[in-house]
Design a protein around this motif. Structure first.
Motif, short mmCIF file in Angstrom:
data_model
loop_
_atom_site.label_atom_id
_atom_site.label_comp_id
_atom_site.label_asym_id
_atom_site.label_seq_id
_atom_site.Cartn_x
_atom_site.Cartn_y
_atom_site.Cartn_z
N LEU A 94 0.87 -1.30 0.04
CA LEU A 94 -0.16 -0.16 0.15
C LEU A 94 0.73 1.27 0.06
O LEU A 94 1.96 1.34 0.45
CB LEU A 94 -0.72 0.03 1.17
CG LEU A 94 -1.59 -1.04 1.45
CD1 LEU A 94 -2.50 -1.18 2.89
CD2 LEU A 94 -2.89 -1.20 0.51
N LEU A 95 0.38 2.32 -0.66
CA LEU A 95 0.79 3.55 -0.20
C LEU A 95 0.01 4.66 0.26
O LEU A 95 -1.15 4.72 0.10
CB LEU A 95 1.13 4.40 -1.77
CG LEU A 95 1.56 5.60 -1.87
CD1 LEU A 95 3.08 5.83 -1.21
CD2 LEU A 95 1.44 6.51 -3.00
N ASP A 96 0.40 5.03 1.63
CA ASP A 96 -0.55 5.68 2.51
C ASP A 96 -0.50 7.06 1.79
O ASP A 96 0.52 7.93 1.54
CB ASP A 96 0.10 6.08 3.74
CG ASP A 96 -0.59 6.67 5.03
OD1 ASP A 96 -1.27 7.70 4.27
OD2 ASP A 96 -0.37 6.29 6.01
N LEU A 97 -1.78 7.56 1.45
CA LEU A 97 -1.92 8.96 0.71
C LEU A 97 -1.58 10.18 1.60
O LEU A 97 -1.44 11.24 0.94
CB LEU A 97 -3.23 8.96 0.13
CG LEU A 97 -3.42 7.84 -1.21
CD1 LEU A 97 -4.82 7.79 -1.56
CD2 LEU A 97 -2.34 7.71 -2.04
N ASN A 154 0.80 10.47 3.65
CA ASN A 154 2.14 10.82 4.10
C ASN A 154 3.03 10.06 2.84
O ASN A 154 4.33 10.21 2.79
CB ASN A 154 2.67 10.32 5.36
CG ASN A 154 2.37 8.97 5.80
OD1 ASN A 154 2.36 8.19 5.02
ND2 ASN A 154 2.34 8.52 7.01
N ASN A 155 2.69 9.74 1.94
CA ASN A 155 3.48 8.86 0.73
C ASN A 155 4.23 7.77 1.38
O ASN A 155 5.34 7.40 0.56
CB ASN A 155 4.23 9.65 0.17
CG ASN A 155 3.01 10.47 -1.09
OD1 ASN A 155 2.12 10.00 -1.43
ND2 ASN A 155 3.49 11.82 -1.33
N LYS A 156 4.01 7.19 2.45
CA LYS A 156 4.78 5.99 3.00
C LYS A 156 4.38 4.68 2.66
O LYS A 156 3.11 4.67 2.50
CB LYS A 156 5.00 6.02 4.54
CG LYS A 156 5.84 7.19 5.19
CD LYS A 156 6.00 7.14 6.70
CE LYS A 156 6.54 8.12 7.10
NZ LYS A 156 7.17 8.22 8.44
N LYS A 215 -6.39 6.85 4.19
CA LYS A 215 -6.78 6.59 2.83
C LYS A 215 -5.49 5.77 2.09
O LYS A 215 -4.40 6.23 2.29
CB LYS A 215 -6.80 7.88 2.08
CG LYS A 215 -8.12 8.48 2.46
CD LYS A 215 -8.67 9.87 1.66
CE LYS A 215 -9.95 10.53 2.16
NZ LYS A 215 -11.10 9.92 1.79
N PHE A 216 -5.52 4.88 1.47
CA PHE A 216 -4.49 4.14 0.86
C PHE A 216 -4.68 3.92 -0.72
O PHE A 216 -6.00 3.86 -1.19
CB PHE A 216 -4.42 2.76 1.48
CG PHE A 216 -4.31 2.69 2.91
CD1 PHE A 216 -2.73 3.00 3.33
CD2 PHE A 216 -5.17 2.62 3.71
CE1 PHE A 216 -2.58 3.07 4.75
CE2 PHE A 216 -4.61 2.72 5.29
CZ PHE A 216 -3.62 2.96 5.63
N GLU A 217 -3.50 3.69 -1.52
CA GLU A 217 -3.67 3.17 -2.94
C GLU A 217 -3.09 1.64 -2.59
O GLU A 217 -2.03 1.79 -2.23
CB GLU A 217 -2.95 4.12 -3.76
CG GLU A 217 -2.98 3.60 -5.09
CD GLU A 217 -2.46 4.53 -6.19
OE1 GLU A 217 -2.20 4.06 -7.37
OE2 GLU A 217 -1.96 5.68 -5.99
#
Length: 68
Positions: free
Chosen positions: A4-7, A9-11, A59-61
């Motif tokens: 996943l990408l934490d939207l 903090n972009n981690k 929120k995640f991608e």
């Protein structure tokens, strides 16, 4: 295993969805009935998800999903 990408903090985060006996948050093994696992099950690469957690909305991608 879900990447996943934490939207916020972009981690990047990696979670392995497992049964109750294997769950261990220190290893990022999450129980399949947990809020985040429920939000992830059935989703695919590039899907956006929102998870309600005790600390608020996350929120995640989904970057990738691997079935191991």
């Amino acid at each position: 295993t879900v990447f996943l990408l934490d939207l916020e903090n972009n981690k990047k985060k990696v979670y392995k969805i497992v049964g109750k006996d294997e769950a261990d948050i220190k290893k990022n093994y999450i129980y399949f009935k947990s809020p985040i696992a429920k939000a992830l099950i059935g989703k695919k690469k590039k899907d956006l998800i929102t998870v309600i957690t005790p600390s608020g909305e996350k929120k995640f991608e989904i970057i990738n999903v691997k079935y191991i």
